[in-house]
Design a protein around this motif. Structure first.
Motif, short mmCIF file in Angstrom:
data_model
loop_
_atom_site.label_atom_id
_atom_site.label_comp_id
_atom_site.label_asym_id
_atom_site.label_seq_id
_atom_site.Cartn_x
_atom_site.Cartn_y
_atom_site.Cartn_z
N PRO A 112 -39.51 -20.94 20.82
CA PRO A 112 -39.98 -19.95 21.81
C PRO A 112 -41.48 -19.96 22.04
CG PRO A 112 -39.40 -18.87 19.77
CD PRO A 112 -39.01 -20.31 19.60
N THR A 171 -41.60 -20.23 28.64
CA THR A 171 -41.29 -20.47 27.24
C THR A 171 -39.81 -20.25 26.93
OG1 THR A 171 -41.90 -18.20 26.74
CG2 THR A 171 -43.60 -19.87 26.45
N HIS A 172 -39.13 -19.43 27.71
CA HIS A 172 -37.72 -19.12 27.50
C HIS A 172 -36.94 -19.46 28.77
CE1 HIS A 172 -39.62 -16.66 24.43
NE2 HIS A 172 -38.46 -16.60 23.82
N LEU A 173 -35.79 -20.09 28.60
CA LEU A 173 -34.95 -20.43 29.74
C LEU A 173 -34.44 -19.18 30.43
CD1 LEU A 173 -33.41 -22.49 31.46
CD2 LEU A 173 -31.61 -22.44 29.75
N THR A 195 -34.19 -29.13 30.67
CA THR A 195 -35.64 -29.22 30.52
C THR A 195 -36.10 -30.55 31.11
OG1 THR A 195 -35.38 -30.17 28.33
CG2 THR A 195 -35.73 -27.80 28.45
N LYS A 205 -30.32 -18.12 21.64
CA LYS A 205 -31.75 -17.99 21.37
C LYS A 205 -32.45 -19.32 21.66
CE LYS A 205 -31.47 -13.85 19.54
NZ LYS A 205 -32.08 -12.70 20.14
N GLU A 206 -33.71 -19.23 22.04
CA GLU A 206 -34.52 -20.42 22.30
C GLU A 206 -34.89 -21.06 20.97
OE1 GLU A 206 -35.76 -22.84 25.20
OE2 GLU A 206 -35.05 -20.84 25.67
N LYS A 207 -34.79 -22.40 20.89
CA LYS A 207 -35.09 -23.09 19.63
C LYS A 207 -36.58 -23.04 19.30
CE LYS A 207 -31.18 -26.20 19.64
NZ LYS A 207 -30.69 -27.56 19.90
#
Length: 161
Positions: free
Chosen positions: A59, A87-89, A118, A55-57
């Protein structure tokens, strides 16, 4: 995952593989392709301990991502790097996959993501990413249809709302 323990090798080396896949079945397939090509371990001789979604830390924050990839074209392998703003990888990598399939006819199975990271805005070089680093960027709303005042509207219309 790892190679299945045997008498000759009771504690084989463990491997972790981060891949971008739509579901856990495709992720396992990509893992075994990685193990077969780079570590000489087939699925019949190995085991997987688990598959989980990362999950994205944060988002809600837009980030600049750099993705290094390798894909196979009709003439041979191509190494390239792309920059994407999202916003999300995972969503950014999915957009890159779609871009490669549209512009270069690269299929999903022929694309390998080597590294992702990033980037700070000052480190970005691609114009399609740096054009949004301006704090005063504006997105004009073109072709806006005005709604007439209630007194000027027709009481009944032929089309549904």
């Amino acid at each position: 995952g790892r190679k299945t323990p045997s008498e000759a090798e009771p504690t084989p080396k463990l491997f972790r593989h981060t891949c971008f896949a739509p579901n856990h079945v495709v992720a396992k397939t990509k893992f075994w392709k990685f193990m077969r090509e780079y570590h000489k371990v087939k699925r019949a001789n190995g085991e997987v301990f688990g598959v989980r979604e990362l999950k994205e830390k944060r988002p809600g924050v837009i980030k600049n991502f750099a993705v290094q990839l390798r894909w196979y074209s009709r003439t041979g392998p191509v190494n390239t790097s792309k920059e994407i703003r999202d916003t999300h990888l995972a969503r950014g990598v999915s957009r890159i996959f779609n871009e490669l399939s549209g512009q270069h006819r690269a299929s999903f199975s022929n694309i390998q993501v080597i590294r992702t990271c990033t980037k700070a805005p000052k480190d970005c070089t691609r114009p399609n990413v740096t054009q949004f680093h301006n704090a005063k960027v504006r997105f004009p709303l073109i072709h806006r249809v005005r709604v007439p005042k209630k007194s000027l509207r027709a009481p009944f219309t032929a089309k549904a709302p």
